[in-house]
Design an enzyme around this catalytic site. Structure first.
Site, PDB file in Angstrom:
ATOM      1  CG  ASP A  23      -2.005   4.664   8.890  1.00  0.00           C
ATOM      2  OD1 ASP A  23      -0.812   4.365   9.054  1.00  0.00           O
ATOM      3  OD2 ASP A  23      -2.637   4.402   7.846  1.00  0.00           O
ATOM      4  CG  HIS A  66      -0.724   3.792   4.906  1.00  0.00           C
ATOM      5  ND1 HIS A  66      -1.188   2.983   5.928  1.00  0.00           N
ATOM      6  CD2 HIS A  66      -0.486   2.987   3.850  1.00  0.00           C
ATOM      7  CE1 HIS A  66      -1.232   1.724   5.499  1.00  0.00           C
ATOM      8  NE2 HIS A  66      -0.812   1.695   4.250  1.00  0.00           N
ATOM      9  CB  SER A  89      -0.944   0.007   1.204  1.00  0.00           C
ATOM     10  OG  SER A  89      -0.221  -0.141   2.414  1.00  0.00           O
TER      11      SER A  89
END
Length: 422
Positions: A401, A404, A157
């Site tokens: 998070d 990311h 990702s």
């Protein structure tokens, strides 16, 4: 016979000419041996490089407070310039080439401003190199370089974020009827029709095969890797002109990696549990053997992006705070290195790449990204397909998070470096 008056004897003339020839040869040899070779460790001292001259493409016609410093640096040369050594400089005069509202191809996961992030300073930091000037991303140049070619990003990702960044950096100059996007579970393709070019992403989080490639297994304890095979994925890499690989964060679960030799069809019980660096070495060697055996460097350029750091422990840069939550500035300490980057993995990458037959350009984005504790999606993201609730946002220890990156943001700088290498 006596020689004629006013003329030198022939033997003397010969000696003089010979002496001049010897002197000239010595001077030429000295000039050769004192010139640095392209591979010399002194290549950063070379005087043959072109000094950087700021122009309109550098700052879009706006005054840049760092132009005077840039004039003392050299134009970027991938053979001589390192993107590792530099510093983040705040420059509010430079605007991102896109926003998470203007680019229709961004996932909600990385659309921080759209998801309510109140500050915007994280979008205006520039990575300035110590020795050279890293050219700003120019979408026209990028598309010209890709004319008639396929560019594919391969990985997890985080690599998907770099792919989306690249697409957004170029798509805004392409008319609506001259571009298209096809999203798939594993393979997505953006097409710039006028340039007969594609910018693609292929999902392979471990590069090698695993039982969690498509139907993702959330529990790392249940994931099993075929460290000896990339065949299922690699058939999609053939015929691509430019390949950009990355794999790291999925290996870093903190657990030993269940590593299998042979087919899943023969049963998943024959695995062996290995420490992450050992399993990573075996898996990356499998990938390297495939590249060396199947790709022709005259037809395909291969890049490898180093690990993207995580910032899960605020103690790495501060004695207070919760992970990367509410961070608004980079860590300014030179050479900052936290616990979210494993130097053993960096060593594995370096050792394997230098032994490959097919040349691989390593884009070392790790050090520049280590500083950017401020640029993660934090609580301005989604989980399980839904935006975080206010209750979840109030619990950053569980929900922030810090893996990311917001877009626009740090992956744009990765692509800035990638384009400079191209």
């Amino acid at each position: 016979m006596k020689p004629s008056r006013g003329k030198l004897p022939l033997p003397i003339i010969t000696v003089v000419i010979f002496a001049f020839a010897i002197i000239a040869l010595l001077l030429y040899t000295e000039r050769i041996t004192t010139s640095p070779s392209p591979n010399s460790i002194l290549r950063f001292k070379s005087c043959s490089r072109k000094k950087h001259t700021p122009n309109s493409s550098d700052n879009d016609g706006k005054d840049d407070p760092d132009d005077s410093e840039a004039e003392d640096k050299f134009d970027f040369d991938p053979e001589e310039c390192s993107i590792v050594n530099g510093k983040w400089v705040f420059n509010n005069s430079v605007k991102p080439l896109y926003t998470d509202r203007s680019c229709p191809y961004l996932d909600r996961q990385v659309s921080c401003a759209k998801n309510g992030r109140p500050d915007s300073a994280y979008r205006h930091w520039e990575w300035q190199l110590d020795d050279c000037v890293l050219p700003r991303f120019n979408p026209v140049i990028a598309l010209k370089k890709l004319r008639g070619k396929r560019l594919m990003f391969v990985g997890d990702s985080l690599q998907r974020g770099q792919w989306q960044s690249f697409v957004c950096l170029v798509e805004h100059i392409i008319p609506e009827d001259k571009k298209s996007m096809r999203r798939g579970r594993a393979h997505s393709v953006f097409k710039a029709k006028e340039y007969n070019a594609t910018i693609e992403f292929y999902w392979a989080p471990f590069i090698v095969e695993s039982n969690s490639d498509v139907d993702i297994i959330g529990d790392p304890k249940k994931r099993i890797l075929r460290v000896d095979s990339v065949a299922k994925h690699a058939k999609h890499w053939l015929g691509v002109d430019i390949l950009v690989f990355n794999t790291y964060v999925w290996w870093m679960s903190g657990l030993r990696i269940k590593s299998l030799w042979g087919s899943f069809a023969n049963g998943e019980e024959g695995y062996e549990e290995l420490d992450a660096p050992m399993a990573y070495r075996i898996g990356l060697k499998t990938w390297a053997n495939w590249v060396d055996s199947n790709l022709n460097h005259n037809n395909t350029r291969v890049f490898f992006t180093t690990m993207s750091p995580t910032h899960m422990r605020s103690g790495d840069w501060s004695s207070k705070g919760i992970k990367c939550y509410n961070e608004t500035k980079p860590v300014m300490k030179r050479g900052h290195w936290g616990t979210g980057s494993d130097k053993r993995i960096m060593d594995v990458v370096g050792n394997i790449m230098e032994k490959m037959k097919v040349p691989v350009t390593v884009i070392n984005i790790t050090q520049m990204s280590e500083h950017r504790v401020d640029a993660h999606t934090s609580v301005y993201t989604e989980t399980l397909g839904k935006l975080l609730t206010e209750e979840q946002k109030a619990d950053p220890f569980r929900h922030a998070d810090c893996i990311h990156w917001c877009l626009p943001g740090v992956p744009d700088t990765w692509n800035q470096a990638f384009l400079a290498y191209l």
